[in-house]
Design an enzyme around this catalytic site. Structure first.
Site, short mmCIF file in Angstrom:
data_model
loop_
_atom_site.label_atom_id
_atom_site.label_comp_id
_atom_site.label_asym_id
_atom_site.label_seq_id
_atom_site.Cartn_x
_atom_site.Cartn_y
_atom_site.Cartn_z
N ASP A 55 79.68 3.87 -60.76
CA ASP A 55 78.50 4.40 -60.07
C ASP A 55 77.26 3.71 -60.64
O ASP A 55 76.84 3.99 -61.77
CB ASP A 55 78.42 5.92 -60.26
CG ASP A 55 77.19 6.51 -59.57
OD1 ASP A 55 76.37 5.74 -59.01
OD2 ASP A 55 77.05 7.75 -59.59
N SER A 119 66.10 -5.80 -46.19
CA SER A 119 66.46 -5.51 -44.80
C SER A 119 65.27 -5.68 -43.87
O SER A 119 64.10 -5.51 -44.28
CB SER A 119 66.95 -4.06 -44.73
OG SER A 119 66.94 -3.58 -43.40
N TYR A 150 65.01 4.65 -45.84
CA TYR A 150 65.74 3.40 -46.16
C TYR A 150 64.81 2.19 -46.30
O TYR A 150 64.89 1.43 -47.26
CB TYR A 150 66.77 3.16 -45.06
CG TYR A 150 67.57 1.88 -45.17
CD1 TYR A 150 68.54 1.72 -46.15
CD2 TYR A 150 67.35 0.84 -44.27
CE1 TYR A 150 69.27 0.55 -46.23
CE2 TYR A 150 68.10 -0.34 -44.34
CZ TYR A 150 69.05 -0.48 -45.32
OH TYR A 150 69.78 -1.63 -45.40
N ALA A 194 75.54 -0.90 -34.45
CA ALA A 194 75.74 -1.05 -33.00
C ALA A 194 76.91 -1.97 -32.62
O ALA A 194 77.75 -1.57 -31.79
CB ALA A 194 74.45 -1.50 -32.33
N ARG A 223 67.65 -6.22 -30.14
CA ARG A 223 67.99 -6.55 -31.53
C ARG A 223 68.55 -7.97 -31.57
O ARG A 223 68.97 -8.51 -30.55
CB ARG A 223 69.12 -5.63 -32.05
CG ARG A 223 68.77 -4.17 -32.19
CD ARG A 223 67.80 -3.90 -33.33
NE ARG A 223 67.57 -2.48 -33.49
CZ ARG A 223 66.71 -1.76 -32.76
NH1 ARG A 223 66.01 -2.33 -31.80
NH2 ARG A 223 66.55 -0.47 -33.00
P1 NAD Z 1 78.21 -1.41 -47.00
O1 NAD Z 1 77.85 0.04 -46.87
O2 NAD Z 1 79.43 -1.89 -46.28
O3 NAD Z 1 78.34 -1.79 -48.54
C1 NAD Z 1 77.54 -1.22 -49.54
C2 NAD Z 1 78.45 -0.81 -50.67
O4 NAD Z 1 77.66 -0.26 -51.73
C3 NAD Z 1 79.46 0.27 -50.26
O5 NAD Z 1 80.79 -0.19 -50.42
C4 NAD Z 1 79.15 1.43 -51.18
O6 NAD Z 1 80.30 2.14 -51.62
C5 NAD Z 1 78.45 0.72 -52.35
N1 NAD Z 1 77.64 1.66 -53.11
C6 NAD Z 1 76.84 2.64 -52.63
N2 NAD Z 1 76.33 3.35 -53.65
C7 NAD Z 1 76.81 2.80 -54.80
C8 NAD Z 1 76.64 3.11 -56.18
N3 NAD Z 1 75.89 4.14 -56.58
N4 NAD Z 1 77.29 2.34 -57.08
C9 NAD Z 1 78.08 1.30 -56.68
N5 NAD Z 1 78.27 0.97 -55.38
C10 NAD Z 1 77.63 1.71 -54.45
O7 NAD Z 1 76.92 -2.22 -46.56
P2 NAD Z 1 76.75 -3.77 -46.21
O8 NAD Z 1 76.61 -3.87 -44.76
O9 NAD Z 1 77.81 -4.56 -46.90
O10 NAD Z 1 75.33 -4.04 -46.87
C11 NAD Z 1 75.18 -4.69 -48.12
C12 NAD Z 1 73.70 -4.76 -48.47
O11 NAD Z 1 72.99 -5.42 -47.43
C13 NAD Z 1 73.05 -3.38 -48.62
O12 NAD Z 1 72.10 -3.44 -49.66
C14 NAD Z 1 72.34 -3.19 -47.30
O13 NAD Z 1 71.24 -2.32 -47.43
C15 NAD Z 1 71.92 -4.60 -46.97
N6 NAD Z 1 71.72 -4.79 -45.51
C16 NAD Z 1 72.79 -4.78 -44.68
C17 NAD Z 1 72.58 -4.96 -43.32
C18 NAD Z 1 73.73 -4.96 -42.35
O14 NAD Z 1 73.49 -5.15 -41.15
N7 NAD Z 1 74.97 -4.76 -42.77
C19 NAD Z 1 71.28 -5.14 -42.82
C20 NAD Z 1 70.23 -5.13 -43.71
C21 NAD Z 1 70.46 -4.98 -45.07
#
Ligand code: NAD
Length: 334
Positions: A55, A119, A150, A194, A223
């Site tokens: 964590d 983001s 967020y 989406a 988007r």
């Molecule tokens: P995701 O939710 O698939 O992956 C994020 C991971 O972080 C999850 O597996 C979750 O279990 C882990 N996590 C959450 N809290 C935690 C903690 N306290 N300790 C350890 N791990 C923890 O999301 P993603 O789509 O892979 O996104 C990755 C990053 O990119 C994030 O920071 C997200 O905000 C950013 N982001 C993603 C998108 C998108 O479209 N996917 C867009 C903008 C920004």
């Protein structure tokens, strides 16, 4: 460089897993993968990688994650699509603990380079009221009016990276991801975005025989969507670059949600009756990535056509869906 220890947080998630797959493909041999989820719940898990379930809200766990690392890719966040972030603002903001503690740990451990995943939700809402969005430029984040919860947390953490660079000389790089999609990501359960949600709904309708689809909002909101391979490539290019300010990493192929549904229907070979849920979370009216800056710095921009990426995504979600219906767990271990 290939011998340097690379730590990826959020490794059990969509983008973290894909990034690790890419590092392995490139021959990196020392990779540490960290996620709060137990490894058997990760989208992708590699047995030749050091997989840690920690964590990262807790500083001591961030110290463990950063120990001995040369590079950190900090992707861990408590997040999801609009359905999740609009109703979990406090949880989204608590990711500030992850980002604060990871930066502190990286500084204390003398980590050479630090990447932070920001983001498009940092952008000022007033600049996203028109569906014909000409593209958000990096400067459009200020004056600040980010997505509540967020987006504010992302903006704060971006600035923290900036000040760790200014005050402590830390090497930090920040990319503002615009909607990322592809296989091995969330497609059900409330956190999906989406593209995955539309694929799942179309598959449900096709296999269930009820040829209807419910769309959040009017369907006219716009988007752009970036394919996962473009994202992992962009992350590495930005990490290796001399780009000191947060930069857009997104596709500039803008579509309406209705057009996204058209594409998926076409892939599935089906036409559905559409209903519009105007009360559902729908986010801003128009969002697109202005790629002037990334093209200037990198002579590159995310370019995989949406149709091509959606074909791959649809096929993967289809397999997951069918496996789940049969009571089989979808495989992600390599
Ligand atoms: P995701 O939710 O698939 O992956 C994020 C991971 O972080 C999850 O597996 C979750 O279990 C882990 N996590 C959450 N809290 C935690 C903690 N306290 N300790 C350890 N791990 C923890 O999301 P993603 O789509 O892979 O996104 C990755 C990053 O990119 C994030 O920071 C997200 O905000 C950013 N982001 C993603 C998108 C998108 O479209 N996917 C867009 C903008 C920004």
């Amino acid at each position: 460089m290939k011998q340097e220890l690379i730590a990826v947080t959020g490794a059990g998630g969509f983008i973290g897993g894909a990034l690790i797959a890419e590092f392995r493909r490139q021959g990196c041999t020392r990779i540490r993968a960290i996620d709060i989820k137990p490894p058997d719940e990760w989208y992708l898990r590699f047995d030749d990688v050091e997989n840690l379930s920690l964590d990262l809200n807790l500083k001591e766990n961030c110290d463990r994650a950063a120990a001995g690392a040369g590079q950190i890719y900090n992707l861990a966040a408590n997040m999801g699509g609009m359905g999740f972030i609009e109703s979990n603002k406090a949880l989204c903001m608590l990711s500030v603990l992850i980002n604060t503690h990871m930066l502190q740990a990286a500084k204390q451990q003398g980590v050479r380079r630090f990447f932070y995943a920001s983001s498009a939700c940092v952008y000022n809402g007033d600049k996203q009221r028109d569906p014909n969005n000409p593209g958000l430029k990096e400067e459009d984040a200020y004056p600040a009016l980010a997505e509540d919860g967020y987006g504010w947390e992302k903006l704060f953490s971006e600035r923290m990276c900036r000040h760790f660079t200014e005050d402590y000389g830390m090497y930090t790089r920040v990319a503002r991801f615009h909607n990322v999609y592809g296989p091995n990501g969330t497609w059900d359960g409330g956190r999906e975005k989406a593209p995955a949600a539309v694929c799942r709904k179309v598959i449900e309708a096709k296999l269930g025989g009820k040829h209807e689809i419910s769309i959040w909002g009017t369907g006219n909101q716009t988007r752009s969507f970036m394919y996962i391979d473009d994202c992992t490539k962009g992350v590495q290019l930005i990490m290796d670059s001399d780009i000191l300010e947060p930069i857009n990493l997104g596709s500039s192929e803008m579509v309406t949600i209705n057009q996204l549904v058209d594409i998926v229907e076409d892939i599935a070979g089906i036409q559905l009756k559409r209903t519009y849920d105007l009360g559902a979370p729908k986010g801003v009216a128009g969002r697109n990535s202005d790629n002037t800056l990334i093209k200037k710095y990198l002579n590159w921009e995310p370019g995989l056509p949406l149709r091509t990426g959606m074909e791959r995504t649809y096929a993967w979600i289809y397999d997951q869906y069918v496996a789940r219906e049969k009571g089989l767990a979808a495989a992600g271990v390599h």
